[in-house]
Design a protein around this motif. Structure first.
Motif: not given
Length: 503
Positions: A227-247
């Motif tokens: 659960v801990t690792v999957l949640d971390a990866l899922v959270t990272t995937s959302f942040r990576t998507s968000t980071d596609t724009s500079g602001s």
């Protein structure tokens, strides 16, 4: 006029008064909110009255009454069938009405005077529109499962505490409080239940219709690393998507750009200093940043469930390719929390960050020194770190301390893995310090909700604390709504004190 009927009439009148025009599309925001609230009260009042009627229907249709059964007289096979057919409720809903009605009604005796209800506190809360029938049923079910060896006064106290905790909470937050209550009331039984679940653990994989299907179950301690690792990866995937724009990347990196929360300098209870919702430069750039982040995140249209499966596949590929030295989880670690006195005495229970189900002391002793697990021992002299303005981002050690007070997202109760530490006083605009007293855990959704809608935050110190009194488990987090949401700006409790049973 009896009380249930009076409540129904008053609730119906409130709906009629709030529904001022025929087309809801023409409502103002205030009218829409008022009507929704009035309809909610009417629904709960109706269910409370239905539960009382259901108890009487069940009494007149009890098994063994033969042709005198009211259900059979009306052509139904049971009282549940009668209620379901005549009200449109599902079978489960009808059974719930009967269970709550019977548990909160006076009990028949061999004499003329009935006995008090089995669960009077639940009955009072349901009748007073403080507790929905669905929550009442879950409280009753938990209390009825407790061993007979638990003293009656302790069960009574637990009933009153659960009523207070579940009142006003959304249904997806009930489970955590209920399982914590079960563990607190019956810690000896917790170890037995864990062993039973562990013995039944399984993972099935089969192929059907060109798809590979998964099904499984495990006890909390076994499932925690996954659960801990999957949640971390899922959270990272959302942040990576968000980071596609500079602001958007700036927002995700600091967690503070655009935050419109402020703290109460003078510590006066009930006095929050309201801030505007513009950016740090006063131009509204923060709102644009939040919008850009949301828009960028929408580019990846995978659902959470799809991201979780993809995360599991990442782990498997990572294992197959041992030459890959990257850390796909961003250093995710399983955090096990336990009171030191409980650990030494072998009493009480502990918790694993990200999971609702408490774990027994025996299990903590077994897993405390294995794998990527950090045991956090809690006590009166817990060390607290303050870094001032030496750096902008909160450290992992600081976040662990904030977990103790907030338990996850302090606003909605989301698991710790879904949160970031944010500054209450902004780093750039307010010169806010990266100190624990200026930190709060929020998920991204609640962070933007507070920013966009102008909520304020106040931290009440823990009574009697000598050092960093705003960070310990006894400190209380309060969210103060803007006047347009609540004209009185009544503070709303958050953190562990709101979302956990024992807090």
């Amino acid at each position: 006029m009896n009380t249930p009927m009076a409540g129904l009439v008053a609730a119906a009148a409130a709906v009629q008064g709030a529904w001022r025009v025929s087309d809801p599309g023409e409502f103002t925001d205030e009218q829409l909110l008022a009507t929704n609230t009035a309809l909610g009260v009417l629904r709960r009042r109706t269910e409370a009255a239905q539960a009382q009627i259901a108890a009487q229907l069940a009494a007149r249709s009890r098994p063994g009454s033969g042709p005198e059964s009211l259900a059979r007289k009306t052509g139904h096979t049971s009282v549940v069938d009668l209620i379901s057919t005549t009200t449109g409720a599902t079978t489960g809903e009808a059974m719930r009405l009967v269970k709550v009605g019977q548990a909160t009604a006076p009990r028949p005796t061999f004499g003329d005077t009935p006995a008090p209800p089995a669960h009077p506190a639940v009955g009072v809360a349901v009748a007073a529109d403080r507790l929905p029938v669905a929550a009442a049923e879950q409280i009753i079910r938990l209390l009825d499962r407790l061993p007979a060896s638990i003293p009656a006064d302790r069960k009574t106290q637990a009933e009153e505490r659960l009523v207070a905790k579940l009142s006003g909470l959304p249904s997806d937050r009930w489970h955590r409080i209920l399982v914590e209550a079960h563990a607190a009331l019956d810690p000896e039984g917790l170890a037995r239940r864990e062993a039973e679940v562990h013995a039944r653990r399984y993972l099935r994989i089969w192929e059907k219709d060109q798809a590979v299907h998964f099904e499984g179950a495990a006890d909390a301690a076994t499932a925690a690393p996954l659960v801990t690792v999957l949640d971390a990866l899922v959270t990272t995937s959302f942040r990576t998507s968000t980071d596609t724009s500079g602001s958007a990347a700036d927002t995700a990196d600091t967690g503070n750009v655009g935050s419109s929360v402020d703290a109460d300098h003078d510590g006066d209870p009930g006095d929050g200093t309201r801030t505007d919702s513009t950016g740090a430069d006063g131009t509204g750039a923060a709102g644009d940043t939040a919008d850009a982040a949301v828009a960028a995140a929408m580019l990846d249209e995978r659902t959470v469930a799809q991201r979780r499966l993809d995360a599991l596949m990442i782990l498997c590929r990572h294992y197959l390719d041992c030459a890959h030295t990257g850390e796909p989880t961003g250093g995710a670690t399983v955090i096990v929390r336990v009171n030191m006195d409980d650990l030494q005495e072998g009493t009480g229970t502990g918790t694993i960050d990200g999971l609702d189900q408490p774990i027994s002391i025996d299990t903590i002793r077994r897993i405390g020194g294995t794998g990527p697990v950090i045991p956090m021992y809690l006590g009166p002299n817990k060390e607290v770190l303050d870094l001032g303005r030496s750096q902008r981002l909160f450290t992992p050690a600081q976040k662990l301390v904030l977990y103790e007070r907030d338990g996850g997202c302090a606003f909605c109760g989301a698991p710790p893995g879904h949160t970031r530490a944010h500054h209450i006083y902004w780093w750039a605009r307010d010169k806010g310090r990266t100190d624990l007293a200026n930190g709060i855990l929020l998920c991204e959704t609640c962070h933007h909700r507070i920013h966009d809608n102008g909520w304020d935050i106040r931290i009440d110190p823990a009574p009697g604390a000598r050092r960093n009194a705003t960070t310990g488990p006894g400190a209380h987090v309060w969210f103060i709504p803007p006047a347009r949401i609540d004209p009185t700006r009544t503070p709303r409790l958050g953190g562990r004190a709101r979302h956990e049973y024992a807090a």
